[in-house]
Design an enzyme around this catalytic site. Structure first.
Site, short mmCIF file in Angstrom:
data_model
loop_
_atom_site.label_atom_id
_atom_site.label_comp_id
_atom_site.label_asym_id
_atom_site.label_seq_id
_atom_site.Cartn_x
_atom_site.Cartn_y
_atom_site.Cartn_z
CG HIS A 184 -1.78 0.95 1.21
ND1 HIS A 184 -3.13 0.95 1.78
CD2 HIS A 184 -2.09 2.32 0.64
CE1 HIS A 184 -3.92 1.90 1.38
NE2 HIS A 184 -3.23 2.82 0.70
CG LEU B 25 5.14 4.74 -5.83
CD1 LEU B 25 5.88 3.56 -7.05
CD2 LEU B 25 6.15 5.12 -5.11
NE ARG B 26 0.86 11.15 -3.10
CZ ARG B 26 -0.09 10.78 -2.39
NH1 ARG B 26 -1.24 10.25 -3.18
NH2 ARG B 26 -0.37 11.10 -1.19
CG ASN C 6 -4.49 7.98 -4.86
OD1 ASN C 6 -3.67 7.45 -4.95
ND2 ASN C 6 -4.82 8.48 -3.70
CG ASP D 87 -6.34 3.56 -1.21
OD1 ASP D 87 -6.76 3.04 -0.28
OD2 ASP D 87 -5.28 4.37 -0.91
CG ASP E 183 -1.92 4.82 3.35
OD1 ASP E 183 -2.03 5.14 2.07
OD2 ASP E 183 -3.35 5.35 4.12
CG HIS F 176 0.23 14.97 0.61
ND1 HIS F 176 -0.97 14.95 -0.62
CD2 HIS F 176 -0.38 14.11 1.54
CE1 HIS F 176 -1.61 13.87 -0.31
NE2 HIS F 176 -1.73 13.34 0.82
N GLY G 83 -2.71 12.21 4.80
CA GLY G 83 -1.47 11.16 4.67
C GLY G 83 -0.05 12.04 4.86
C1 NCD Z 1 -4.24 9.04 0.78
C2 NCD Z 1 -3.42 10.00 -0.25
O1 NCD Z 1 -2.93 11.03 -0.05
O2 NCD Z 1 -3.22 9.37 -1.36
N1 NCD Z 1 -4.15 9.69 2.00
C3 NCD Z 1 -4.13 9.31 3.22
O3 NCD Z 1 -4.50 9.85 4.29
N2 NCD Z 1 -4.38 7.93 3.48
C4 NCD Z 1 -5.67 8.87 0.08
C5 NCD Z 1 -6.61 8.74 1.18
O4 NCD Z 1 -6.67 7.45 1.60
O5 NCD Z 1 -7.37 9.50 1.60
#
Ligand code: NCD
Length: 400
Positions: free
Chosen positions: A62, A65-66, A96, A154, A280, A284, A299
């Site tokens: 999980h 990698l954006r 996503n 996701d 996860d 950002h 996240g």
């Molecule tokens: C995830 C993300 O930034 O892609 N962020 C997170 O807090 N887990 C997406 C999401 O699950 O909201």
């Protein structure tokens, strides 16, 4: 090709029922020998792994990698550099992105970028619905043929149960599981496990975070649902009280919960309810994590702290069970190679030690420098990460 001889480490490979001091020899990208006091072949590089654990490479199922779409948050190069620093030889990346990973052509472009830039193995997770909009199912067979190993929207839940049920029926004969992002968590977990039972689709619950979800899962399993699930470093460690202190750095989906949930989650790792540890990793930009809590992005980065954080949260976990949760099980659930060091398997190896270190996000390879673990003292660290027989990371202070 020059071989690598890893000497004197505690080899932990639960899939092969191994947990003892053994040497390991890698050559041509695969495991070629395991035994006591192996002799190096001419030209072999020797790695001294005394006082360390040697295990099949870690797998994080999980990770965000954006790419494509958000290179300011992370790229294949920076995300996989973070992965190998964290001991991960394989990651599965979430869809996503922009565009979403909902089309074989997008997967093809992504995999070309992976081939050019990645420091570890990367497997894509395809979307469940087109554009992750929750309306029309993707072409699952075409995505699987393009290399997708799981399906997920996701970041968003597939809200309409009819859409999800139809999608599950379409995908039921494919090995790749559905990975649901459950929010509101308990209601969606309950609904999903019912759909999993009705459709017999392989199912995995992402980032389980509450005691009640665990009870729902246990009860579904008693009724014959074979779903698996994962827990994250942050949900195993922090409560929502951290938000008052850390603000947006503690903002995440699902949110941090109560002490009662944290304790239930830890117990669920020990009692076998939880199958997988997954970070996860959700990087950002600094601006997106600053300021107003309402507006900040949910996240934070996870790959480079995960191993230490798991060890801190789960001090009584045996090395063998730890490797099962971080390598054997995720590889099996995704149906990818790795997860074991049997002879002939890929030479993906993680060497780690119970040695304390302090988290300094300035040292991260990830572009996302925000983590609620900043400044934490963690009891376990990665010394060396080997992918396909090539050393991709070596800690500055390591003997190994
Ligand atoms: C995830 C993300 O930034 O892609 N962020 C997170 O807090 N887990 C997406 C999401 O699950 O909201």
């Amino acid at each position: 090709m020059i071989g690598l001889l890893i000497r004197g480490g505690r080899l932990v490979d639960p899939a092969a029922s191994l947990d003892s001091i053994l040497d390991l020899r890698l050559c041509d990208g695969i495991v070629v020998a395991i035994g006591e006091r192996l002799e190096p072949a001419a030209g072999d590089e020797i790695i001294d792994a005394r006082e360390a654990f040697v295990s099949p490479g870690f797998v994080d199922m999980h990770v965000h990698l954006r790419e494509p779409g958000f290179p300011e948050k992370e790229t294949i190069a920076t995300g996989t550099s973070a992965a190998v620093r964290g001991g991960f030889t394989t990651v599965a990346c979430m869809p996503n992105t922009k565009p979403a990973l909902d089309d074989p052509a997008v997967i093809g472009d992504l995999m070309r970028e992976v081939k050019r830039r990645a420091r570890c193995r990367v497997y894509p997770i395809g979307a469940i619905t087109l554009g992750r909009r929750g309306a029309q199912p993707c072409d699952f067979a075409a995505l699987a043929a393009a290399g997708v190993v799981a399906f997920s929207d996701d970041g968003d839940t597939v809200e309409d149960p009819r859409v999800l049920r139809d999608a599950a029926l379409l995908a039921r004969n494919l090995r790749a599981p559905f990975i649901e992002h459950c929010e509101p968590e308990e209601a969606i977990a309950l609904r999903d496990l019912q759909i999993a039972k009705e459709t017999a689709k392989s199912w995995h619950l992402a980032h389980v975070s509450t005691a009640a979800t665990l009870e729902i899962l246990r009860s579904a399993r008693r009724r014959g649902v074979g779903a698996t699930c994962e827990a994250t470093p942050h949900h195993l460690t922090f409560t929502s009280a951290l938000i008052a202190q850390a603000g947006a750095a503690a903002k995440v989906n699902p949110p941090l919960r109560d002490e009662h949930d944290v304790q239930a989650l830890r117990r669920a790792v020990y009692d076998g309810t939880i199958d997988v540890l997954a970070s996860d990793h959700a990087p950002h930009t600094a601006q997106e994590k600053e300021g107003d809590l309402e507006r900040a992005a949910p996240g934070f980065s996870g790959l480079e702290v995960a191993v230490g954080a798991y060890a801190a949260a789960l001090p009584d976990l045996s090395p063998s069970r730890f490797v099962e949760l971080i390598s054997t099980n995720p590889a099996r659930i995704l149906g990818v190679r790795g997860g074991t060091l049997a002879i002939g398997e890929p030479a993906d190896v993680t060497i780690f030690a119970d040695r304390a270190w302090t988290v300094d996000p300035a040292e991260f390879a990830s572009k996302g420098r925000c983590t609620p673990f900043a400044g934490a003292r963690l009891p376990r660290k990665v010394l060396t990460t080997i992918v396909g027989g090539i050393v991709q990371f070596r800690a500055a202070d390591c003997a190994a």
